[in-house]
Design a protein around this motif. Structure first.
Motif, PDB file in Angstrom:
ATOM      1  N   ALA A  57       1.254  -1.214  -0.025  1.00 53.25           N
ATOM      2  CA  ALA A  57      -0.057   0.223  -0.066  1.00 53.25           C
ATOM      3  C   ALA A  57       0.445   1.668   0.157  1.00 53.25           C
ATOM      4  CB  ALA A  57      -1.160  -0.129   1.280  1.00 53.25           C
ATOM      5  N   ILE A  58       0.220   2.316  -1.023  1.00 54.96           N
ATOM      6  CA  ILE A  58       0.764   3.520  -0.356  1.00 54.96           C
ATOM      7  C   ILE A  58       0.198   4.434  -0.132  1.00 54.96           C
ATOM      8  CG2 ILE A  58       1.921   4.911  -1.983  1.00 54.96           C
ATOM      9  CD1 ILE A  58       3.025   3.833  -3.241  1.00 54.96           C
ATOM     10  N   GLN A  85       4.013  12.448   3.191  1.00 57.46           N
ATOM     11  CA  GLN A  85       3.585  12.839   3.990  1.00 57.46           C
ATOM     12  C   GLN A  85       1.842  13.679   3.748  1.00 57.46           C
ATOM     13  OE1 GLN A  85       5.378  17.720   3.396  1.00 57.46           O
ATOM     14  NE2 GLN A  85       5.919  17.973   5.555  1.00 57.46           N
ATOM     15  N   ASN A  86       1.370  13.934   3.458  1.00 58.08           N
ATOM     16  CA  ASN A  86      -0.155  13.687   3.287  1.00 58.08           C
ATOM     17  C   ASN A  86      -0.483  12.849   4.528  1.00 58.08           C
ATOM     18  OD1 ASN A  86       0.447  13.058   1.111  1.00 58.08           O
ATOM     19  ND2 ASN A  86      -0.973  14.195   0.312  1.00 58.08           N
ATOM     20  N   PHE A  87       0.100  11.864   4.576  1.00 61.17           N
ATOM     21  CA  PHE A  87      -1.177  10.634   5.960  1.00 61.17           C
ATOM     22  C   PHE A  87      -0.550  11.327   6.908  1.00 61.17           C
ATOM     23  CE2 PHE A  87       0.009   7.767   8.531  1.00 61.17           C
ATOM     24  CZ  PHE A  87      -0.617   6.321   8.172  1.00 61.17           C
ATOM     25  N   GLY A  88       0.748  12.593   7.289  1.00 55.03           N
ATOM     26  CA  GLY A  88      -0.017  13.178   8.629  1.00 55.03           C
ATOM     27  C   GLY A  88       2.044  13.357   9.034  1.00 55.03           C
ATOM     28  N   VAL A 102      13.052   8.034   2.885  1.00 59.70           N
ATOM     29  CA  VAL A 102      13.743   8.393   1.354  1.00 59.70           C
ATOM     30  C   VAL A 102      13.545  10.011   1.357  1.00 59.70           C
ATOM     31  CG1 VAL A 102      13.672   7.921  -0.850  1.00 59.70           C
ATOM     32  CG2 VAL A 102      13.097   6.427   0.946  1.00 59.70           C
ATOM     33  N   GLU A 103      14.727  10.698   1.107  1.00 58.04           N
ATOM     34  CA  GLU A 103      14.515  12.023   0.032  1.00 58.04           C
ATOM     35  C   GLU A 103      15.703  12.133  -1.159  1.00 58.04           C
ATOM     36  OE1 GLU A 103      16.248  14.108   2.978  1.00 58.04           O
ATOM     37  OE2 GLU A 103      14.509  14.493   4.046  1.00 58.04           O
ATOM     38  N   ASP A 104      14.790  12.314  -1.788  1.00 55.72           N
ATOM     39  CA  ASP A 104      15.379  12.464  -4.097  1.00 55.72           C
ATOM     40  C   ASP A 104      16.091  10.793  -3.595  1.00 55.72           C
ATOM     41  OD1 ASP A 104      15.458  15.577  -3.522  1.00 55.72           O
ATOM     42  OD2 ASP A 104      17.563  15.434  -2.239  1.00 55.72           O
ATOM     43  N   LYS A 119       9.226  16.371   3.669  1.00 56.93           N
ATOM     44  CA  LYS A 119       8.789  16.851   3.003  1.00 56.93           C
ATOM     45  C   LYS A 119       9.026  16.809   1.328  1.00 56.93           C
ATOM     46  CE  LYS A 119       8.062  20.856   6.726  1.00 56.93           C
ATOM     47  NZ  LYS A 119       8.537  22.378   6.148  1.00 56.93           N
ATOM     48  N   GLY A 120       8.763  16.767   1.267  1.00 57.55           N
ATOM     49  CA  GLY A 120       8.821  16.191  -0.622  1.00 57.55           C
ATOM     50  C   GLY A 120       9.916  14.745  -0.775  1.00 57.55           C
TER      51      GLY A 120
END
Length: 595
Positions: A57-58, A85-88, A102-104, A119-120
């Protein structure tokens, strides 16, 4: 030269009712711009290793993860879940998984559970086989490609992945050293600087070479940085350095060996589990007076409490009693005719979904265990008598009350919240009805009386604590195990610890830090400090070992704890304190020699 060891992660399953009734908006696929051709080249680097795994799931997603319903963070057994991020703010998962931040499209942090979502970026979280995949394939610097059309995640490791890890670890070591210097003078500072210098030299060698040689130098750079972190955190003398331990020793010689091992790494306080699963480890007159089993049968003919106290004192160590208040274990009470609930079935707790069920009710989240009713004064008085007996007969230094709460319910945002609440016993229902004219079984969530029902249960826990305070004040230190998220704790466990602190009902708290992320720990700790009296000492309970995190993760959390002026730390637990943690504690942080 001391070295850190790589993690070997185990697997465990805990069902924690945390059901969802959310509706998520569809999101754009997280497809990397990287293209991988048949020659296995990624970002102009040869791919060293590559592995893929099916995503369960995502979040957010237009499809609710049915297999994750009822689990923390909606991550079910064996699942791999991606959190955006908009999960919480955090993933909300429990301590039985593995996560990568994970970033970038590159792994920048590995954590155990309940990670902050960047964020992001996003967090990859796994349990069971997915946890094993994350452990084996995701390292700091690993490149990640996610294809939402096929629900597949692919991890790529290149030479640059190893160099990225080395760069990040050098920066981490430098930041760690600079921050720790602000707290206390450090005799290990010179050694820390020396190994940071060595780490930089090894990284330069990696950058000048290719393939296997480059990887070897990058790995060496990481190891040098880890050693630097080990030396960067100084020893502080007047600090509680404790560990929770469930005794397994059957004679005094085994106990001496255990305590010698603890002392060798700097442990100065033992939180000894003395009353657990409804049994005492010592032969108890109180238990016998109720016709309960007088002592846990596994210790028949031996008193490990007396042995632990005597031998700890001989080594200059203190002993606090770790005491499971309202939890009676997960074995059927009827299997022991002299168990607490066999003799006193009216003491058993029940949830609303099973309030009229004959017999005992188990808790599916908490090890399928059985609980006592905190509202029943007979239960409270019985537990207080055991503590009084311990204080009267053993020279202990403290009482640490665990399970000083109601069993966990689902969160208030869940559709199953009301039915999963506990405390619907004949005693509590009758007393509440006399007070307010209504049976709590007939109160629905968000009814006007729901708040009164919550207050009733919270007050019962507080009353129990005040009785323990009266029994222990002026004799031993009284502390309690708490959960850091105050609102959730209040909603799901009826544990109102700010009131306990404000009213002076205890001396200290031991909050459970169920993450290996130092950043999240910092947030948790600051929330705790903002809600308690300055007279209440905080001894954070660190779960890094239990979650099999990196050894330096433990040091980073100790550094946060010190920077926020805690009274010390308690490690959970001795059974999970593997050699890699013991070795790093010997560097400087727990021992004055700073070897």
């Amino acid at each position: 030269m001391r070295r850190f060891f790589t993690i070997v992660l185990g697997c465990a399953v805990l069902l924690n009712i945390f059901a969802a009734n959310f509706s998520y908006a569809a999101s754009a696929p997280m497809i990397s711009s990287w293209e991988v051709d048949n020659r296995e080249i990624l970002n102009n680097e040869r791919v060293i290793s590559k592995s893929s795994f099916k995503i369960s799931a995502i979040y957010p997603s237009s499809v609710i993860n049915a297999a994750g319903m009822g689990f923390p963070g909606y991550r079910g057994p064996g699942q791999l879940v991606v959190y955006k991020q908009n999960f919480g703010r955090t993933t909300g998962t429990n301590e039985f998984g593995k996560e990568a931040v994970v970033e970038d499209n590159r792994v920048v942090k590995l954590t155990g559970a309940n990670s902050l979502i960047p964020k992001g970026g996003y967090v990859i979280s796994g349990h069971g086989s997915a946890k094993k995949w994350i452990t084996n394939n995701l390292k700091i610097g690993t490149n990640i490609i996610i294809d939402e059309e096929t629900n597949t995640i692919t991890a790529y490791t290149t030479v640059e992945s190893y160099r990225f890890n080395a760069k990040e670890k050098i920066k981490e070591a430098e930041d760690f050293l600079n921050n720790s210097k602000k707290i206390h003078e450090n005799p290990g500072e010179k050694k820390a600087k020396y190994y940071i210098k060595k780490a930089k030299q090894e990284l330069k060698k990696s950058q000048k070479n290719h393939d296997n040689l480059a990887i070897s130098y990058a790995k060496s750079s990481v190891e040098m940085s880890k050693i630097a972190i080990g030396y960067a955190l100084p020893y502080i003398e007047n600090e509680l350095k404790g560990t929770w331990v469930r005794p397994v020793e059957k004679n005094i010689y085994e106990i001496r060996k255990t305590l010698d091992n603890m002392k060798s790494i700097g442990i100065n306080t033992v939180f000894l589990e003395t009353y657990f699963h409804g049994y005492t480890i010592f032969p108890s007159r109180t238990m016998r007076s109720y016709n309960f089993t007088a002592q846990n049968p596994i210790f028949a003919g031996f008193d490990p409490l007396q042995a632990y106290v005597t031998e700890a004192k001989a080594r200059g160590m203190k002993v606090h009693i770790w005491f499971e208040s309202f939890y009676t274990g997960n074995k059927n009470p009827l299997n022991d005719p002299n168990s607490i609930l066999s003799i006193k079935p009216e003491w058993a707790n029940k949830n609303k979904a099973n309030y009229d069920k004959e017999g005992f009710v188990t808790h599916p989240v908490e090890h399928n265990g059985y609980f006592l009713d905190p509202a029943n004064p007979e239960v409270q008085n019985f537990l207080v008598l055991i503590v009084k007996e311990i204080i009267a007969n053993y020279k202990v230094d403290g009482i640490n009350l665990d399970y000083i709460r109601y069993p966990s319910s689902q969160k208030a945002t869940s559709a199953g919240y009301e039915a999963s609440n506990w405390g619907y016993t004949p005693y509590a229902r009758e007393e509440f009805k006399k007070l307010y004219g209504i049976d709590p079984v007939n109160i629905k969530y968000k009814d006007n009386m729901w708040a009164k029902w919550n207050e009733y249960r919270q007050d019962k826990i507080t009353i129990y604590l005040t009785k323990m305070r009266k029994a222990t004040k002026g004799k031993v230190i009284l502390s309690a195990v708490i959960f850091p998220d105050y609102k959730t704790c209040l909603d799901t466990k009826q544990q109102n610890w700010p009131v306990w602190s404000d009213k002076g009902h205890l001396d200290a708290i031991t909050p459970l830090i169920l993450t290996s992320d130092d950043e999240l720990f910092d947030i948790m700790y600051k929330e705790i400090k903002s809600k308690i009296s300055s007279s209440t000492t905080v001894y954070p309970g660190l779960f890094v070992g239990f979650m099999e995190g990196e050894a330096e993760d433990l040091l980073k959390q100790i550094n946060v704890s010190r920077s926020l002026k805690s009274g010390g730390i308690v490690l959970f637990d001795w059974a999970h304190l593997d050699n890699k943690y013991k070795e790093v504690l010997k560097f400087c942080v727990f021992t004055s020699t700073c070897n």
